[in-house]
Design a protein around this motif. Structure first.
Motif, PDB file in Angstrom:
ATOM      1  N   VAL A   1       0.768  -1.219  -0.190  1.00  0.00           N
ATOM      2  CA  VAL A   1      -0.014   0.037   0.302  1.00  0.00           C
ATOM      3  C   VAL A   1       0.735   1.306  -0.022  1.00  0.00           C
ATOM      4  O   VAL A   1       1.958   1.475   0.734  1.00  0.00           O
ATOM      5  N   GLN A   2       0.721   2.284  -1.061  1.00  0.00           N
ATOM      6  CA  GLN A   2       1.263   3.531  -0.816  1.00  0.00           C
ATOM      7  C   GLN A   2       0.252   4.512  -0.707  1.00  0.00           C
ATOM      8  O   GLN A   2      -0.831   4.474  -1.570  1.00  0.00           O
ATOM      9  N   LEU A   3       0.604   5.708  -0.040  1.00  0.00           N
ATOM     10  CA  LEU A   3      -0.325   6.715  -0.070  1.00  0.00           C
ATOM     11  C   LEU A   3       1.021   8.081  -0.386  1.00  0.00           C
ATOM     12  O   LEU A   3       2.007   8.143   0.434  1.00  0.00           O
ATOM     13  N   GLN A   4       0.545   8.684  -1.420  1.00  0.00           N
ATOM     14  CA  GLN A   4       1.261   9.916  -1.899  1.00  0.00           C
ATOM     15  C   GLN A   4       0.751  11.320  -1.586  1.00  0.00           C
ATOM     16  O   GLN A   4      -0.072  11.304  -2.280  1.00  0.00           O
ATOM     17  N   ALA A   5       1.175  11.866  -0.732  1.00  0.00           N
ATOM     18  CA  ALA A   5       0.564  13.237  -0.489  1.00  0.00           C
ATOM     19  C   ALA A   5       1.305  14.257  -1.155  1.00  0.00           C
ATOM     20  O   ALA A   5       2.826  14.140  -1.514  1.00  0.00           O
ATOM     21  N   ASP A  30     -13.098   1.231   0.425  1.00  0.00           N
ATOM     22  CA  ASP A  30     -13.522   0.558   1.874  1.00  0.00           C
ATOM     23  C   ASP A  30     -12.859   1.168   2.935  1.00  0.00           C
ATOM     24  O   ASP A  30     -12.829   0.712   4.077  1.00  0.00           O
ATOM     25  N   TYR A  31     -11.941   2.400   2.770  1.00  0.00           N
ATOM     26  CA  TYR A  31     -11.350   3.067   3.653  1.00  0.00           C
ATOM     27  C   TYR A  31     -11.682   4.267   3.910  1.00  0.00           C
ATOM     28  O   TYR A  31     -11.984   5.025   3.122  1.00  0.00           O
ATOM     29  N   ASN A  32     -11.544   4.770   5.284  1.00  0.00           N
ATOM     30  CA  ASN A  32     -11.659   6.203   5.385  1.00  0.00           C
ATOM     31  C   ASN A  32     -10.408   6.856   5.409  1.00  0.00           C
ATOM     32  O   ASN A  32      -9.265   6.344   5.527  1.00  0.00           O
ATOM     33  N   MET A  33     -10.400   8.064   4.929  1.00  0.00           N
ATOM     34  CA  MET A  33      -9.268   9.024   4.734  1.00  0.00           C
ATOM     35  C   MET A  33      -9.040   9.828   5.448  1.00  0.00           C
ATOM     36  O   MET A  33     -10.178  10.769   5.655  1.00  0.00           O
ATOM     37  N   GLY A  34      -7.779  10.279   6.086  1.00  0.00           N
ATOM     38  CA  GLY A  34      -7.881  11.279   7.121  1.00  0.00           C
ATOM     39  C   GLY A  34      -6.570  12.011   6.712  1.00  0.00           C
ATOM     40  O   GLY A  34      -5.711  11.544   5.952  1.00  0.00           O
ATOM     41  N   TRP A  35      -6.691  13.305   7.230  1.00  0.00           N
ATOM     42  CA  TRP A  35      -5.478  14.343   7.160  1.00  0.00           C
ATOM     43  C   TRP A  35      -4.991  14.617   8.586  1.00  0.00           C
ATOM     44  O   TRP A  35      -5.881  14.993   9.728  1.00  0.00           O
ATOM     45  N   PHE A  36      -3.891  14.624   8.809  1.00  0.00           N
ATOM     46  CA  PHE A  36      -3.312  14.713  10.208  1.00  0.00           C
ATOM     47  C   PHE A  36      -2.307  15.872   9.917  1.00  0.00           C
ATOM     48  O   PHE A  36      -1.708  16.006   8.732  1.00  0.00           O
ATOM     49  N   ARG A  37      -1.810  16.668  10.883  1.00  0.00           N
ATOM     50  CA  ARG A  37      -0.759  17.657  10.813  1.00  0.00           C
ATOM     51  C   ARG A  37       0.299  17.685  12.058  1.00  0.00           C
ATOM     52  O   ARG A  37      -0.412  17.354  13.029  1.00  0.00           O
ATOM     53  N   GLN A  38       1.669  17.890  11.790  1.00  0.00           N
ATOM     54  CA  GLN A  38       2.457  18.164  12.674  1.00  0.00           C
ATOM     55  C   GLN A  38       3.459  19.347  12.741  1.00  0.00           C
ATOM     56  O   GLN A  38       3.895  19.287  11.684  1.00  0.00           O
ATOM     57  N   ALA A  39       3.255  20.120  13.385  1.00  0.00           N
ATOM     58  CA  ALA A  39       3.845  21.541  13.597  1.00  0.00           C
ATOM     59  C   ALA A  39       5.213  21.240  13.999  1.00  0.00           C
ATOM     60  O   ALA A  39       5.255  20.426  14.910  1.00  0.00           O
ATOM     61  N   LEU A  40       6.080  21.990  14.119  1.00  0.00           N
ATOM     62  CA  LEU A  40       7.391  21.908  14.683  1.00  0.00           C
ATOM     63  C   LEU A  40       7.299  21.928  16.102  1.00  0.00           C
ATOM     64  O   LEU A  40       6.906  22.909  16.799  1.00  0.00           O
ATOM     65  N   ASP A  88      -1.318  27.330  10.810  1.00  0.00           N
ATOM     66  CA  ASP A  88      -1.594  26.170   9.891  1.00  0.00           C
ATOM     67  C   ASP A  88      -0.329  25.637   9.272  1.00  0.00           C
ATOM     68  O   ASP A  88      -0.252  24.316   8.741  1.00  0.00           O
ATOM     69  N   THR A  89       0.856  26.187   9.741  1.00  0.00           N
ATOM     70  CA  THR A  89       2.029  25.984   9.069  1.00  0.00           C
ATOM     71  C   THR A  89       2.566  24.584   9.591  1.00  0.00           C
ATOM     72  O   THR A  89       2.512  24.442  10.999  1.00  0.00           O
ATOM     73  N   ALA A  90       2.717  23.517   8.988  1.00  0.00           N
ATOM     74  CA  ALA A  90       2.767  22.074   9.409  1.00  0.00           C
ATOM     75  C   ALA A  90       3.131  21.218   8.346  1.00  0.00           C
ATOM     76  O   ALA A  90       3.073  21.394   7.310  1.00  0.00           O
ATOM     77  N   ILE A  91       3.696  19.783   8.774  1.00  0.00           N
ATOM     78  CA  ILE A  91       3.706  18.853   7.691  1.00  0.00           C
ATOM     79  C   ILE A  91       2.168  18.128   7.723  1.00  0.00           C
ATOM     80  O   ILE A  91       2.072  17.725   8.774  1.00  0.00           O
ATOM     81  N   TYR A  92       1.867  17.877   6.693  1.00  0.00           N
ATOM     82  CA  TYR A  92       0.331  17.557   6.690  1.00  0.00           C
ATOM     83  C   TYR A  92       0.610  16.021   6.029  1.00  0.00           C
ATOM     84  O   TYR A  92       1.190  15.786   4.830  1.00  0.00           O
ATOM     85  N   TYR A  93      -0.229  15.120   6.759  1.00  0.00           N
ATOM     86  CA  TYR A  93       0.158  13.622   6.489  1.00  0.00           C
ATOM     87  C   TYR A  93      -1.404  12.927   6.083  1.00  0.00           C
ATOM     88  O   TYR A  93      -2.098  13.379   6.776  1.00  0.00           O
ATOM     89  N   CYS A  94      -1.254  12.264   4.984  1.00  0.00           N
ATOM     90  CA  CYS A  94      -2.506  11.696   4.799  1.00  0.00           C
ATOM     91  C   CYS A  94      -2.578  10.299   5.295  1.00  0.00           C
ATOM     92  O   CYS A  94      -1.470   9.639   5.509  1.00  0.00           O
ATOM     93  N   TYR A 110      -2.573   3.064   7.380  1.00  0.00           N
ATOM     94  CA  TYR A 110      -1.459   3.258   6.319  1.00  0.00           C
ATOM     95  C   TYR A 110      -1.165   4.890   6.416  1.00  0.00           C
ATOM     96  O   TYR A 110      -2.181   5.452   6.412  1.00  0.00           O
ATOM     97  N   TRP A 111      -0.138   5.392   6.165  1.00  0.00           N
ATOM     98  CA  TRP A 111       0.270   6.846   6.111  1.00  0.00           C
ATOM     99  C   TRP A 111       1.265   7.127   5.142  1.00  0.00           C
ATOM    100  O   TRP A 111       1.981   6.375   4.501  1.00  0.00           O
ATOM    101  N   GLY A 112       0.811   8.309   4.259  1.00  0.00           N
ATOM    102  CA  GLY A 112       1.768   8.992   3.556  1.00  0.00           C
ATOM    103  C   GLY A 112       2.964   9.502   4.113  1.00  0.00           C
ATOM    104  O   GLY A 112       3.262   9.616   5.371  1.00  0.00           O
ATOM    105  N   GLN A 113       3.761  10.150   3.221  1.00  0.00           N
ATOM    106  CA  GLN A 113       5.219  10.639   3.587  1.00  0.00           C
ATOM    107  C   GLN A 113       5.041  12.056   4.426  1.00  0.00           C
ATOM    108  O   GLN A 113       6.155  12.483   4.824  1.00  0.00           O
TER     109      GLN A 113
END
Length: 121
Positions: A1-5, A30-40, A88-94, A110-113
């Motif tokens: 499985v690959q997720l490409q953001a 069949d999957y829920n899709m989410g977005w998360f973020r991580q600020a410094l 809102d500045t952050a790395i956003y992950y799907c 599963y997570w993207g990069q």
């Protein structure tokens, strides 16, 4: 499985960006899709999710500014971000998850990069 953001970049306060998350190797519908973020210096946090049945959920600070959507024919989820703020500045992950809920990281298999969003003041 690959997720490409993709779709991150530098934008001024008040501007807009659209992120995309292309998935492969799974039965996308069949999957829920989410977005998360991580600020410094901070922990990763939930931003938005769209369920396999197109139910949508948003974190409070982005509600009304961000819109999540999905295109099952393209195996792609999107996050339209408007009225962007420096915070809102952050790395956003799907992420893709098959659980009954979709608010926590543990509910996604599963997570993207990640893609970097920088909002300048």
């Amino acid at each position: 499985v690959q997720l490409q953001a993709s779709g991150g970049g530098l934008v001024q306060t008040g501007g807009s960006l659209t992120l995309a998350c292309a998935a492969s190797g799974l039965i996308y519908k069949d999957y829920n899709m989410g977005w998360f973020r991580q600020a410094l210096g901070k922990e990763r946090e939930f931003v938005a999710a769209i369920s396999r049945n197109n139910g949508r959920s948003y974190e409070g600070s982005v509600k009304g500014r961000f819109t999540i959507s999905r295109d099952n024919a393209k195996n792609t989820a999107y996050l339209q971000m408007g009225s962007l703020k420096p915070e809102d500045t952050a790395i956003y992950y799907c992420a893709a998850g098959s659980q009954r809920r979709w608010f926590r990281e543990s509910e996604y298999e599963y997570w993207g990069q990640g893609t970097l969003v920088t909002v300048s003041s």
